[in-house]
Design a protein around this motif. Structure first.
Motif, PDB file in Angstrom:
ATOM      1  N   UNK A 253       0.869  -1.181   0.000  1.00  0.00           N
ATOM      2  CA  UNK A 253       0.000   0.000   0.000  1.00  0.00           C
ATOM      3  C   UNK A 253       0.904   1.229   0.000  1.00  0.00           C
ATOM      4  N   UNK A 254       0.693   2.175  -0.905  1.00  0.00           N
ATOM      5  CA  UNK A 254       1.592   3.336  -0.927  1.00  0.00           C
ATOM      6  C   UNK A 254       1.425   4.215   0.306  1.00  0.00           C
ATOM      7  N   UNK A 255       2.526   4.873   0.713  1.00  0.00           N
ATOM      8  CA  UNK A 255       2.402   5.795   1.849  1.00  0.00           C
ATOM      9  C   UNK A 255       1.408   6.898   1.500  1.00  0.00           C
ATOM     10  N   UNK A 256       1.555   7.488   0.324  1.00  0.00           N
ATOM     11  CA  UNK A 256       0.579   8.457  -0.180  1.00  0.00           C
ATOM     12  C   UNK A 256      -0.519   7.636  -0.845  1.00  0.00           C
ATOM     13  N   UNK A 257      -1.484   7.219  -0.057  1.00  0.00           N
ATOM     14  CA  UNK A 257      -2.424   6.195  -0.490  1.00  0.00           C
ATOM     15  C   UNK A 257      -3.563   6.777  -1.316  1.00  0.00           C
ATOM     16  N   UNK A 258      -4.447   7.563  -0.673  1.00  0.00           N
ATOM     17  CA  UNK A 258      -5.564   8.184  -1.406  1.00  0.00           C
ATOM     18  C   UNK A 258      -5.675   9.681  -1.129  1.00  0.00           C
ATOM     19  N   UNK A 259      -5.485  10.042   0.125  1.00  0.00           N
ATOM     20  CA  UNK A 259      -5.551  11.460   0.483  1.00  0.00           C
ATOM     21  C   UNK A 259      -6.921  12.087   0.292  1.00  0.00           C
ATOM     22  N   UNK A 260      -7.956  11.341   0.631  1.00  0.00           N
ATOM     23  CA  UNK A 260      -9.318  11.867   0.432  1.00  0.00           C
ATOM     24  C   UNK A 260     -10.113  11.859   1.744  1.00  0.00           C
ATOM     25  N   UNK A 261     -11.274  12.491   1.696  1.00  0.00           N
ATOM     26  CA  UNK A 261     -12.210  12.469   2.817  1.00  0.00           C
ATOM     27  C   UNK A 261     -13.355  11.541   2.421  1.00  0.00           C
ATOM     28  N   UNK A 262     -13.674  10.576   3.275  1.00  0.00           N
ATOM     29  CA  UNK A 262     -14.826   9.715   3.025  1.00  0.00           C
ATOM     30  C   UNK A 262     -14.486   8.337   2.472  1.00  0.00           C
ATOM     31  N   UNK A 263     -13.200   7.999   2.415  1.00  0.00           N
ATOM     32  CA  UNK A 263     -12.818   6.660   1.937  1.00  0.00           C
ATOM     33  C   UNK A 263     -13.375   5.571   2.863  1.00  0.00           C
ATOM     34  N   UNK A 264     -13.688   5.936   4.103  1.00  0.00           N
ATOM     35  CA  UNK A 264     -14.246   4.964   5.062  1.00  0.00           C
ATOM     36  C   UNK A 264     -15.486   4.267   4.516  1.00  0.00           C
ATOM     37  N   UNK A 265     -16.215   4.943   3.631  1.00  0.00           N
ATOM     38  CA  UNK A 265     -17.442   4.338   3.081  1.00  0.00           C
ATOM     39  C   UNK A 265     -17.143   3.090   2.264  1.00  0.00           C
ATOM     40  N   UNK A 266     -15.904   2.988   1.784  1.00  0.00           N
ATOM     41  CA  UNK A 266     -15.519   1.793   1.038  1.00  0.00           C
ATOM     42  C   UNK A 266     -15.131   0.632   1.949  1.00  0.00           C
ATOM     43  N   UNK A 267     -15.108   0.857   3.254  1.00  0.00           N
ATOM     44  CA  UNK A 267     -14.652  -0.178   4.201  1.00  0.00           C
ATOM     45  C   UNK A 267     -15.681  -0.536   5.264  1.00  0.00           C
ATOM     46  N   UNK A 268     -16.358   0.481   5.822  1.00  0.00           N
ATOM     47  CA  UNK A 268     -17.308   0.218   6.909  1.00  0.00           C
ATOM     48  C   UNK A 268     -18.558  -0.468   6.359  1.00  0.00           C
ATOM     49  N   UNK A 269     -18.925  -1.591   6.983  1.00  0.00           N
ATOM     50  CA  UNK A 269     -20.224  -2.176   6.657  1.00  0.00           C
ATOM     51  C   UNK A 269     -21.287  -1.341   7.367  1.00  0.00           C
ATOM     52  N   UNK A 270     -22.544  -1.529   7.001  1.00  0.00           N
ATOM     53  CA  UNK A 270     -23.627  -0.790   7.647  1.00  0.00           C
ATOM     54  C   UNK A 270     -23.622  -1.083   9.150  1.00  0.00           C
ATOM     55  N   UNK A 271     -23.416  -2.354   9.505  1.00  0.00           N
ATOM     56  CA  UNK A 271     -23.414  -2.739  10.923  1.00  0.00           C
ATOM     57  C   UNK A 271     -22.227  -2.103  11.656  1.00  0.00           C
ATOM     58  N   UNK A 272     -21.072  -2.113  11.034  1.00  0.00           N
ATOM     59  CA  UNK A 272     -19.895  -1.487  11.664  1.00  0.00           C
ATOM     60  C   UNK A 272     -20.131   0.013  11.846  1.00  0.00           C
ATOM     61  N   UNK A 273     -20.740   0.613  10.857  1.00  0.00           N
ATOM     62  CA  UNK A 273     -20.973   2.051  10.926  1.00  0.00           C
ATOM     63  C   UNK A 273     -21.913   2.404  12.068  1.00  0.00           C
ATOM     64  N   UNK A 274     -22.963   1.610  12.226  1.00  0.00           N
ATOM     65  CA  UNK A 274     -23.906   1.857  13.329  1.00  0.00           C
ATOM     66  C   UNK A 274     -23.223   1.661  14.675  1.00  0.00           C
ATOM     67  N   UNK A 275     -22.450   0.593  14.765  1.00  0.00           N
ATOM     68  CA  UNK A 275     -21.735   0.314  16.015  1.00  0.00           C
ATOM     69  C   UNK A 275     -20.744   1.438  16.324  1.00  0.00           C
ATOM     70  N   UNK A 276     -20.037   1.861  15.287  1.00  0.00           N
ATOM     71  CA  UNK A 276     -19.042   2.916  15.496  1.00  0.00           C
ATOM     72  C   UNK A 276     -19.705   4.214  15.959  1.00  0.00           C
ATOM     73  N   UNK A 277     -20.805   4.570  15.301  1.00  0.00           N
ATOM     74  CA  UNK A 277     -21.485   5.834  15.647  1.00  0.00           C
ATOM     75  C   UNK A 277     -21.950   5.821  17.101  1.00  0.00           C
ATOM     76  N   UNK A 278     -22.397   4.671  17.555  1.00  0.00           N
ATOM     77  CA  UNK A 278     -22.855   4.539  18.935  1.00  0.00           C
ATOM     78  C   UNK A 278     -21.672   4.688  19.913  1.00  0.00           C
ATOM     79  N   UNK A 279     -20.585   4.033  19.600  1.00  0.00           N
ATOM     80  CA  UNK A 279     -19.393   4.137  20.454  1.00  0.00           C
ATOM     81  C   UNK A 279     -18.859   5.567  20.456  1.00  0.00           C
ATOM     82  N   UNK A 280     -18.866   6.166  19.283  1.00  0.00           N
ATOM     83  CA  UNK A 280     -18.396   7.549  19.152  1.00  0.00           C
ATOM     84  C   UNK A 280     -19.240   8.474  20.047  1.00  0.00           C
TER      85      UNK A 280
END
Ligand code: A3P
Length: 295
Positions: A253-280
Motif C-alpha cells: 500500500x503506498x504511503x501516499x495512499x488516497x488522500x481523500x475524505x470519506x474513503x471509510x465508506x468503502x470499508x465500513x459495513x452498515x453494521x460497523x458504521x452503526x456500532x461505530x457511531x454509537x461508540x463515538x
C-alpha cells in the motif's frame, strides 16, 4: 522456528495505558525530561491524520515558499520527532537538542504524555485532527505496509483494535479529546484535515498567521499547489520512496495512499458504521468537537 510473518513485526509496549514503540518506551526518561524552549513550535497529530501534509505546509511557510530549501532533506528529517528512537541512531530528543532555535518539532503523543516542559514554556502547538473513520482506514493500510508495526489482521479485527485504542499512540478518542480540551488554555492552532482538503488556501493562511509570518499571495498560491496530494505523492522528499522496503513496503500500500475524505465508506459495513457511531457518541459525549465525514 518463527515464520518470517511472525518475526518481522515487533510488538508495542504500554506507558500509562498507551501502546508505544518499544524503543520509545526504553528511552522514556530522556523523552520526559526533554527541555522545550519558549519559541518552539510543536506539530501534533494522532497518526495518519495528515502529519506529513502539515509538515510540508509548515516547512514551505518557514522557507517563504522556496521549494529548493524544502528539498534540503526528506520530510522525516526536517522536524525532529520527539518520541522517536532507534538506537544506535540519534533519538528525536538528540536531534531536537542539536537543532538551532527557533525549532519546529513534531509528536504524536497525547497531552498527558507530552514532556511537561512544552506546557511550562507555553510553546505553540499546531494540532491537526482527522475524522476517526478515515483515520482508521488509513492506519489499517499503514500497518499492512509498515514492516515494523504489528500486523493489523483482517479489517474486522482491526476495527475492534482501533476502537479499543490498542494501536500505536493509543485511542483516537482520547487523543483528539485531550488536545481539543487544551486549545483554550495554551497557544494551540487546532486544524482539521477535512478543512485543509476543502479550502487549503484558507487553512494555510491560518498557519501563516499563527507562525507570525507574512507572505504574499503568490507565495501562498505556490504553497497550495506544491502541497496538493498529487504533488506530494510524486515528490521523493515527501512520499517515503527512500525508505527501504524492509521498513515500508509500498508495493502492499503506498504511503501516499488516497488522500481523500470519506474513503471509510468503502470499508465500513452498515453494521460497523452503526456500532461505530454509537461508540463515538458515548466516548465523545460532552465535547463540542465536530467532524466532517465527507466533502
Ligand atoms: P490516506 O491513507 O487516507 O491516503 P500521516 O502523514 O499522519 O501519516 O498521514 C497520512 C495520510 O495523509 C494518508 O492518508 C496520506 O495519503 C494523507 N496525505 C499525505 N499528504 C497529503 C496531502 N498533500 N493531501 C491530502 N492527504 C495527504
Amino acid at each position: 522456528a518463527l515464520t518470517p510473518e511472525l518475526s518481522k513485526k515487533t510488538h508495542l509496549k504500554e506507558v500509562a495505558g498507551i501502546p508505544l514503540q518499544v524503543a520509545t518506551v526504553d528511552n522514556w526518561r530522556q523523552i520526559q525530561s526533554f527541555e522545550a524552549k519558549p519559541d518552539d513550535l510543536l506539530i501534533c497529530t494522532y497518526p495518519k491524520s495528515g502529519t506529513t501534509w502539515i509538515q510540508e505546509i509548515v516547512d514551505m511557510i518557514e522557507q517563504n515558499g522556496d521549494m529548493e530549501k524544502c528539498r534540503r532533506t526528506i520530510i522525516q528529517h526536517r522536524h525532529p520527532f520527539i518520541e522517536w528512537a532507534r538506537p544506535p541512531q540519534p533519538s528525536g530528543v538528540d536531534k531536537a537538542n542539536a537543532m538551532p532555535a527557533p525549532r519546529i518539532l513534531r509528536t504524536h503523543l497525547p497531552t498527558h504524555l507530552l514532556p511537561p516542559s512544552f506546557w511550562e514554556n507555553n510553546c505553540k502547538f499546531l494540532y491537526v485532527a482527522r475524522n476517526a473513520k478515515d483515520c482508521m482506514v488509513s492506519y489499517y493500510h499503514f500497518q499492512r505496509m509498515n514492516q515494523v508495526l504489528p500486523d493489523p489482521g483482517t479489517w474486522e479485527e482491526y476495527f475492534e483494535t482501533f476502537i479499543n485504542g490498542k494501536v500505536g499512540w493509543g485511542s483516537w478518542f482520547e487523543h483528539v479529546k485531550g488536545w481539543w480540551e487544551m486549545r483554550d488554555r495554551y497557544q494551540i492552532l487546532f486544524l482539521f484535515y477535512e478543512d485543509i482538503k476543502r479550502d487549503p488556501k484558507h487553512e494555510i493562511q491560518k498557519v501563516i498567521k499563527f507562525m507570525g509570518k507574512n507572505l504574499d499571495e503568490m507565495v501562498l498560491d505556490k504553497i497550495v499547489q506544491e502541497t496538493s496530494f498529487e504533488k506530494m505523492k510524486e515528490n521523493p522528499m515527501t512520499n517515503r520512496s527512500t525508505v527501504p522496503k524492509s521498513i515500508l513496503d509500498q508495493s502492499i500500500s503506498p504511503f501516499m495512499r488516497k488522500g481523500t475524505v470519506g474513503d471509510w465508506k468503502n470499508y465500513f459495513t452498515v453494521a460497523q458504521n452503526e456500532k461505530f457511531d454509537e461508540i463515538y457518541r458515548r466516548k465523545m459525549e460532552g465535547t463540542s468537537i465536530n467532524f466532517c465525514m465527507e466533502l
